[in-house]
Design a protein around this motif. Sequence first.
Motif, PDB file in Angstrom:
ATOM      1  N   TRP A 105      53.149  34.101  45.723  1.00 17.48           N
ATOM      2  CA  TRP A 105      52.683  34.747  47.206  1.00 17.48           C
ATOM      3  C   TRP A 105      51.219  35.409  46.576  1.00 17.48           C
ATOM      4  O   TRP A 105      50.417  35.186  47.113  1.00 17.48           O
ATOM      5  N   TRP A 106      51.286  36.296  45.317  1.00 11.81           N
ATOM      6  CA  TRP A 106      50.271  37.125  44.974  1.00 11.81           C
ATOM      7  C   TRP A 106      48.887  35.912  44.565  1.00 11.81           C
ATOM      8  O   TRP A 106      47.991  36.247  44.860  1.00 11.81           O
ATOM      9  N   ALA A 107      49.439  34.797  43.837  1.00 11.55           N
ATOM     10  CA  ALA A 107      48.315  33.921  43.418  1.00 11.55           C
ATOM     11  C   ALA A 107      47.794  33.165  44.582  1.00 11.55           C
ATOM     12  O   ALA A 107      46.623  33.051  44.320  1.00 11.55           O
ATOM     13  N   GLY A 108      48.599  33.001  45.612  1.00 15.06           N
ATOM     14  CA  GLY A 108      47.994  32.277  46.895  1.00 15.06           C
ATOM     15  C   GLY A 108      47.066  33.066  47.340  1.00 15.06           C
ATOM     16  O   GLY A 108      46.152  32.640  47.893  1.00 15.06           O
ATOM     17  N   THR A 109      47.566  34.318  47.535  1.00 16.75           N
ATOM     18  CA  THR A 109      46.661  35.332  48.451  1.00 16.75           C
ATOM     19  C   THR A 109      45.447  35.618  47.601  1.00 16.75           C
ATOM     20  O   THR A 109      44.425  35.546  48.176  1.00 16.75           O
ATOM     21  N   ILE A 110      45.476  35.681  46.285  1.00 14.07           N
ATOM     22  CA  ILE A 110      43.953  36.079  45.539  1.00 14.07           C
ATOM     23  C   ILE A 110      43.088  34.848  45.613  1.00 14.07           C
ATOM     24  O   ILE A 110      42.001  34.695  45.806  1.00 14.07           O
ATOM     25  N   ALA A 111      43.970  33.371  45.483  1.00 12.32           N
ATOM     26  CA  ALA A 111      43.159  32.402  45.746  1.00 12.32           C
ATOM     27  C   ALA A 111      42.363  32.067  46.852  1.00 12.32           C
ATOM     28  O   ALA A 111      41.378  31.820  46.889  1.00 12.32           O
TER      29      ALA A 111
END
Length: 273
Positions: free
Chosen positions: A13-19
Amino acid sequence: MYFCTSYLTDIVWWAGTIAMAVGQIGNFLAYTAVPTVLVTPLGALGVPFGSILASYLLKEKLNILGKLGCLLSCAGSVVLIIHSPKSESVTTQAELEEKLTNPVFVGYLCIVLLMLLLLIFWIAPAHGPTNIMVYISICSLLGSFTVPSTKGIGLAAQDIFHNNPSSQRALCLCLVLLAVLGCSIIVQFRYINKALECFDSSVFGAIYYVVFTTLVLLASAILFREWSNVGLVDFLGMACGFTTVSVGIVLIQVFKEFNFNLGEMNKSNVKTD
């Protein structure tokens, strides 16, 4: 009241949000460096790449029409890049202020505002839940404010930190554009959510992309005059590229639930023989 916050510990989730955040920052920077007629249509590339990644990472089904749509979207984007305007028509704050006060653009904004008032206060309450074009028209017309405002903020921000008399005017212009951008985004979100409650998200997404991009290109053409240096061949090339991308988006979004693949066609042909 209990709030589920388990996703806050999920690295995916964090990787998607940052991306997504990095992508939006890149999109904002692109509007300050590249003509709007190129940036806005290329935003559709997120759909085919998202569909391809979802088919591998999330195991979502991507049928043959979806794959064809991905191919068409990429091919149309290449055509857009080849035939896009090679230079910016507005590069300074002074030029931006001159364009914003142009009678043609002011008249266009007045027409858009009247249409928005008519749609929001009279047509949407009566026909919005039954006619998909009502909500799409509201969100797309607001694009006449969001994209030019984003580009204008980038141009005005270049002069804010300079120690010259124009820095104060640049700050005021930037704040006004930020207010316009914020209000238009809030209203867009409201009516996008209303549309998704009443209509299929795939159909809404496909139609919304085509109408939104068309109206944004119209507003940018009136404000920034980016088409003034485009020849007939490049104009036709960009029109063909945009049409190809639009067809690709429709194939990906609208027909993604169709259970259709080449294997089944081959089996049916064998049975027929």
